[in-house]
Design a protein around this motif. Structure first.
Motif, PDB file in Angstrom:
ATOM      1  N   ARG A  10     -10.374  -6.846  -6.225  1.00  0.00           N
ATOM      2  CA  ARG A  10      -9.407  -6.113  -5.204  1.00  0.00           C
ATOM      3  C   ARG A  10     -10.460  -5.127  -4.511  1.00  0.00           C
ATOM      4  O   ARG A  10     -10.098  -4.856  -3.146  1.00  0.00           O
ATOM      5  CB  ARG A  10      -8.730  -4.980  -6.314  1.00  0.00           C
ATOM      6  N   TYR A  39      -3.318 -14.239  -3.083  1.00  0.00           N
ATOM      7  CA  TYR A  39      -1.955 -14.304  -2.954  1.00  0.00           C
ATOM      8  C   TYR A  39      -1.216 -15.776  -3.013  1.00  0.00           C
ATOM      9  O   TYR A  39      -0.459 -16.137  -3.787  1.00  0.00           O
ATOM     10  CB  TYR A  39      -1.478 -13.505  -1.711  1.00  0.00           C
ATOM     11  N   LEU A 145       2.085 -13.015   4.283  1.00  0.00           N
ATOM     12  CA  LEU A 145       2.675 -12.213   3.411  1.00  0.00           C
ATOM     13  C   LEU A 145       1.625 -11.094   2.677  1.00  0.00           C
ATOM     14  O   LEU A 145       1.961  -9.928   2.337  1.00  0.00           O
ATOM     15  CB  LEU A 145       3.734 -12.811   2.305  1.00  0.00           C
ATOM     16  N   ALA A 148       0.739  -7.348   3.562  1.00  0.00           N
ATOM     17  CA  ALA A 148       1.513  -6.232   3.501  1.00  0.00           C
ATOM     18  C   ALA A 148       0.431  -5.405   2.662  1.00  0.00           C
ATOM     19  O   ALA A 148       0.685  -3.876   2.929  1.00  0.00           O
ATOM     20  CB  ALA A 148       2.554  -6.465   2.608  1.00  0.00           C
ATOM     21  N   ALA A 151      -1.193  -3.457   5.283  1.00  0.00           N
ATOM     22  CA  ALA A 151      -0.399  -2.571   6.039  1.00  0.00           C
ATOM     23  C   ALA A 151      -0.118  -1.446   5.029  1.00  0.00           C
ATOM     24  O   ALA A 151       0.030  -0.150   5.695  1.00  0.00           O
ATOM     25  CB  ALA A 151       0.876  -3.409   6.320  1.00  0.00           C
ATOM     26  N   GLU A 152      -0.085  -1.709   3.810  1.00  0.00           N
ATOM     27  CA  GLU A 152      -0.021  -0.489   2.900  1.00  0.00           C
ATOM     28  C   GLU A 152      -1.029   0.413   2.955  1.00  0.00           C
ATOM     29  O   GLU A 152      -0.951   1.771   3.281  1.00  0.00           O
ATOM     30  CB  GLU A 152       0.337  -0.960   1.692  1.00  0.00           C
ATOM     31  N   VAL A 155      -1.187   2.424   6.450  1.00  0.00           N
ATOM     32  CA  VAL A 155      -0.262   3.606   6.313  1.00  0.00           C
ATOM     33  C   VAL A 155      -0.696   4.684   5.370  1.00  0.00           C
ATOM     34  O   VAL A 155      -0.579   5.981   5.639  1.00  0.00           O
ATOM     35  CB  VAL A 155       1.262   3.141   5.703  1.00  0.00           C
ATOM     36  N   ARG A 156      -1.238   4.304   4.219  1.00  0.00           N
ATOM     37  CA  ARG A 156      -1.597   5.464   3.236  1.00  0.00           C
ATOM     38  C   ARG A 156      -2.981   6.380   4.149  1.00  0.00           C
ATOM     39  O   ARG A 156      -3.094   7.510   4.017  1.00  0.00           O
ATOM     40  CB  ARG A 156      -2.406   4.672   2.015  1.00  0.00           C
ATOM     41  N   PHE A 180       4.968  -6.324   9.056  1.00  0.00           N
ATOM     42  CA  PHE A 180       5.508  -5.444   7.957  1.00  0.00           C
ATOM     43  C   PHE A 180       5.241  -3.825   8.619  1.00  0.00           C
ATOM     44  O   PHE A 180       6.271  -3.108   8.370  1.00  0.00           O
ATOM     45  CB  PHE A 180       4.336  -5.191   6.763  1.00  0.00           C
TER      46      PHE A 180
ATOM     47  N   GLU B  35       4.047  -3.178  -7.336  1.00  0.00           N
ATOM     48  CA  GLU B  35       3.058  -3.542  -8.461  1.00  0.00           C
ATOM     49  C   GLU B  35       2.430  -2.245  -9.337  1.00  0.00           C
ATOM     50  O   GLU B  35       2.319  -1.217  -8.728  1.00  0.00           O
ATOM     51  CB  GLU B  35       1.764  -3.804  -7.497  1.00  0.00           C
ATOM     52  N   ALA B  38      -1.933  -2.645 -13.634  1.00  0.00           N
ATOM     53  CA  ALA B  38      -2.482  -3.618 -13.786  1.00  0.00           C
ATOM     54  C   ALA B  38      -2.166  -4.873 -13.258  1.00  0.00           C
ATOM     55  O   ALA B  38      -2.413  -5.968 -13.449  1.00  0.00           O
ATOM     56  CB  ALA B  38      -1.990  -4.153 -15.303  1.00  0.00           C
ATOM     57  N   GLY B  39      -1.346  -4.675 -12.095  1.00  0.00           N
ATOM     58  CA  GLY B  39      -1.242  -5.819 -11.030  1.00  0.00           C
ATOM     59  C   GLY B  39       0.005  -6.409 -11.410  1.00  0.00           C
ATOM     60  O   GLY B  39       0.470  -7.318 -10.523  1.00  0.00           O
ATOM     61  N   GLU B 167       3.262   5.374  -9.955  1.00  0.00           N
ATOM     62  CA  GLU B 167       2.428   6.155  -9.097  1.00  0.00           C
ATOM     63  C   GLU B 167       3.011   7.617  -9.192  1.00  0.00           C
ATOM     64  O   GLU B 167       4.206   8.013  -8.537  1.00  0.00           O
ATOM     65  CB  GLU B 167       2.614   5.708  -7.685  1.00  0.00           C
ATOM     66  N   SER B 201      10.120 -12.695  -1.758  1.00  0.00           N
ATOM     67  CA  SER B 201       8.779 -12.361  -1.691  1.00  0.00           C
ATOM     68  C   SER B 201       8.575 -11.372  -0.413  1.00  0.00           C
ATOM     69  O   SER B 201       7.604 -10.285  -0.729  1.00  0.00           O
ATOM     70  CB  SER B 201       7.858 -13.421  -1.244  1.00  0.00           C
ATOM     71  N   GLN B 205       6.976  -7.621  -0.726  1.00  0.00           N
ATOM     72  CA  GLN B 205       5.675  -7.148  -0.019  1.00  0.00           C
ATOM     73  C   GLN B 205       6.071  -5.949   0.956  1.00  0.00           C
ATOM     74  O   GLN B 205       5.304  -5.212   1.169  1.00  0.00           O
ATOM     75  CB  GLN B 205       5.132  -8.667   0.723  1.00  0.00           C
ATOM     76  N   ARG B 208       5.612  -2.616  -0.263  1.00  0.00           N
ATOM     77  CA  ARG B 208       4.375  -1.850  -0.439  1.00  0.00           C
ATOM     78  C   ARG B 208       4.374  -0.782   0.520  1.00  0.00           C
ATOM     79  O   ARG B 208       3.770   0.258   0.394  1.00  0.00           O
ATOM     80  CB  ARG B 208       3.112  -2.930  -0.196  1.00  0.00           C
ATOM     81  N   VAL B 209       4.706  -1.015   1.726  1.00  0.00           N
ATOM     82  CA  VAL B 209       4.295  -0.300   3.056  1.00  0.00           C
ATOM     83  C   VAL B 209       5.617   0.884   2.716  1.00  0.00           C
ATOM     84  O   VAL B 209       4.941   1.986   2.848  1.00  0.00           O
ATOM     85  CB  VAL B 209       4.997  -1.000   4.167  1.00  0.00           C
ATOM     86  N   ARG B 211       6.568   2.291  -0.067  1.00  0.00           N
ATOM     87  CA  ARG B 211       5.770   3.104  -1.309  1.00  0.00           C
ATOM     88  C   ARG B 211       4.452   3.941  -0.388  1.00  0.00           C
ATOM     89  O   ARG B 211       4.534   5.084  -0.524  1.00  0.00           O
ATOM     90  CB  ARG B 211       5.204   2.083  -2.074  1.00  0.00           C
ATOM     91  N   ALA B 212       3.974   3.408   0.417  1.00  0.00           N
ATOM     92  CA  ALA B 212       2.736   3.919   1.197  1.00  0.00           C
ATOM     93  C   ALA B 212       3.286   5.175   2.039  1.00  0.00           C
ATOM     94  O   ALA B 212       2.851   6.249   2.264  1.00  0.00           O
ATOM     95  CB  ALA B 212       1.907   3.012   1.989  1.00  0.00           C
TER      96      ALA B 212
END
Lengths: 350, 312
Positions: A10, A39, A145, A148, A151-152, A155-156, A180, B35, B38-39, B167, B201, B205, B208-209, B211-212
């Motif tokens: 990670r 992925y 995919l 993402a 992208a996350e 954005v954070r 995304f 997620e 622990a993933g 979170e 899927s 994905q 994620r955005v 959530r951010a």
């Protein structure tokens, strides 16, 4: 089997966010391709396409191969990579050897990577050994995919993003991240960075000095209709920018990243107030003896040279045109619309 | 919420009584698959709390094992009270009374508010103070799926079928004005009878955005990004429990310069989110209220969320 903590993976696929200007953030990766590789393998395992003990095969000479080698070593898969002789260096090969990866090298007649030759070799391997899994990074939807996650992360860090700049190789990072982000920021400008003699945006294929950029096949992951602008960057501006990034920011990235940074810097300066994010996919270690070595650079005809501060603006695609840095307003059109549309229009006018 | 031990004039102790309360909500800002640390992927949601709606519970301890619930149909609250007693190691029962002003079955979280209030009341009667995480787990044990109202107005991404926080966004949502409404003829929905959504899927994905965006919105108290995430989540939910005329509602919201559109993902409620710091937000909100009413929606209400003392 290599004992690697999942957190280590990670960390490798998490970019360091560097502010290159008040409105320009660079996402600089140690090993960006770990993101799509992990992925794609995870999805293949979930779908039953990849099982313990199988052999993974792929045509790659770059960071996707290194990512597969790390994951294969950690998870106990055999790995065979097919690459062209012009694209493999001894140090890279040694790292792959150390991870237990097998490298098959094809002869590179034209010096442009010979992707078709490599694909044929891969096909031969798969016919000989049916217990193979081929990730197909150029056409696997999982590649895009996976981004993402990037992208996350953007954005954070930034919140709203107005402009995304990235190089196009497999099409995964720019198109995945762009797709995304644009879902929530419809105004997002997506700028693709490529180099000369790459067919991705309508130029004829040929030998390229800027390794890591340029393609002689069209990846399925490349969505032309996502792209607002295309920039073709030559090797020298990219080399020069890579050295500038190190000198002025302490950022040690390869010339592919530098090409994106050059365009990102221009995009930020021409769009005051806009928040620009640039994707830097590769570290500079592979280029320590080339781009970062004065002797090697000095041996290149025409070096040193002053990099251009502005791209040359194209109004139509000019096959074979090779100014150091060129820009074309793609305007979210398909490749067919751009290339054949122009020829059709030409035909009508005659 | 403390227990009250009352004495008769003769000095005899009267039954211990505990009180608890819980707020309702206006559905979710975000719901999907996320997620975990622990993933692993978990179903999760971010609740839009509504402090003006409330359930109150009192629990009177008795020496007998029997647990009596009033009104009798508050079955989940009764089950939650029993599980709380078990958790506290109490064998005796009691009498649980629930009062609530939260409408049932539209996505306001009426049953979870009853359940959380009941858990708090039972705990208070036994002079225990339970953490929101413990209350959430007891709530999930009682009603299979819950939401994040045990955390009151603190913003969390909550795994509704496991009762755990995926979170902690580190604060409360920014101040918002919500214009809430329902489709005419919307029938009450029992969320537990809805099949769990099966996400693609690409949708997983995309979450994620979103959530951010919520994390960024909470960190910088930015209603705009909150609204963006809510609208995108509402659109993704259309494949699972479609809200009639959502596209039209989004058009109305965009036309009025609102931050976004929010829906109860397993209910019928819709809401349009405004930034109370925005120019002319009152006029714009009133105009939106009139538009949705003309568009055939009913029960149009204004809700101040985390209003910070400002008057509507």
């Amino acid at each position: 089997m290599v004992a690697l903590d999942p957190d280590y993976f990670r960390a490798l696929e998490t970019p360091r966010m560097a502010a290159l200007a008040p409105n320009l953030i660079a996402a600089a990766f140690p090993l960006m391709k770990l993101m799509p590789a992990r992925y794609i393998l995870d999805r293949a395992v979930a779908e039953g396409a990849l099982e313990a003990g199988m052999r993974i095969v792929e045509t790659t000479s770059g960071t996707f191969g290194m990512a597969l080698a790390l994951l294969s070593a950690a998870r106990g898969y055999r790995l065979t990579l097919v690459s062209a002789s012009s694209l493999v260096d001894a140090k890279y090969q040694a790292r792959l050897d150390g991870l237990g990866a097998q490298m098959i090298v094809t002869e590179d007649q034209a010096g442009n990577g010979d992707q078709l030759e490599r694909l044929q070799r891969l096909d031969h391997i798969r016919r000989e050994d049916p217990n193979c899994f081929w990730p197909r990074q150029y056409d696997n939807s999982g590649n895009a995919l996976a981004y993402a996650r990037l992208a996350e992360q953007l954005v954070r860090t930034l919140g709203e993003i107005d402009c995304l700049v990235g190089c196009v190789g497999s099409g995964g990072s720019l198109c995945g991240t762009g797709t995304f982000l644009r879902t929530v920021f419809p105004h997002l400008i997506v700028i693709a960075v490529d180099t000369h003699r790459s067919i991705l945006f309508g130029q004829p294929a040929g030998k390229r000095l800027l390794r890591g950029l340029g393609n002689s096949i069209l990846p399925g992951n490349l969505r032309h209709d996502l792209i607002d602008e295309v920039h073709w960057v030559g090797a020298y501006p990219a080399f020069s920018e890579a050295r500038r990034l190190l000198r002025e920011h302490g950022i040690f990235q390869g010339p592919t990243s530098a090409a994106a940074a050059l365009v990102g810097r221009w995009a930020a300066s021409t769009r005051p107030g806009a928040r620009v994010a640039v994707i830097m996919p590769d570290e500079g270690h592979r280029y320590a003896e080339t781009v970062f070595d004065d002797t090697w650079l000095g041996s290149l005809p025409g070096w040193p040279c002053s990099p251009p501060s502005e791209p040359r603006e194209l109004t139509i695609i000019e096959p074979g045109s090779e100014a150091d840095w060129m820009r074309f307003k793609w305007a979210r059109r398909s490749l067919d619309q751009i290339v054949h549309g122009e020829f059709k229009n030409e035909g009508r006018s005659h | 919420m403390d227990a009250v031990t009352r004495l008769t004039p003769n000095g005899e102790s009267l039954p211990k009584i505990g009180a608890g309360a819980a707020i309702g909500h206006h559905g979710e800002l975000l719901q999907g698959v996320f997620e975990g640390p622990a993933g692993r992927l978990h179903r999760g949601l971010v609740t839009l709390p509504l402090a003006s709606s409330r359930a109150k519970a009192t629990f009177t301890c008795t020496a007998r094992r029997v647990l009596t619930v009033r009104p009798h149909d508050k079955i989940k609250a009764g089950l939650a009270a029993r599980k709380t007693l078990d958790h506290l190691g109490v064998v005796e029962g009691g009498v649980l009374n629930i009062e609530s002003n939260i409408p049932v079955g539209h996505g306001y979280g009426s049953s979870t508010a009853d359940v959380v209030a009941a858990v708090r009341a039972v705990a208070a009667a036994h002079t225990a103070r339970l953490q929101p995480s413990r209350i959430s787990r007891l709530a999930v044990a009682a009603e299979q799926a819950s939401d994040a109202i045990a955390f009151d107005e603190h913003a969390v991404l909550f795994a509704q079928r496991e009762g755990v926080v995926l979170e902690d966004f580190g604060g409360s949502l920014p101040p918002l004005l919500l214009v809430g409404f329902k489709p005419t003829g919307g029938l009450p929905i029992d969320t537990l009878h809805l099949p769990p959504a099966r996400y693609k899927s690409a949708e997983i994905q995309q979450f994620r955005v979103l959530r951010a965006l919520i994390a960024h919105a909470v960190r910088y108290q930015d209603p705009k990004n909150l609204g963006r995430a809510a609208t995108a989540s509402a659109l993704l939910n259309q494949r699972h429990l479609p809200k009639p005329h959502l596209e039209r509602v989004i058009e109305i919201a965009e036309g009025a310069g609102a931050c976004g559109v929010q829906v109860a993902h397993s209910g019928s409620l819709l809401g349009i989110i405004f930034d109370p710091a925005g120019t002319n937000f009152r006029q714009r909100a009133e105009s939106v209220a009139a538009s949705v009413q003309r568009g055939g929606f009913c029960d149009v209400e204004f809700h101040q969320i985390n209003d910070d003392g400002a008057r509507w």
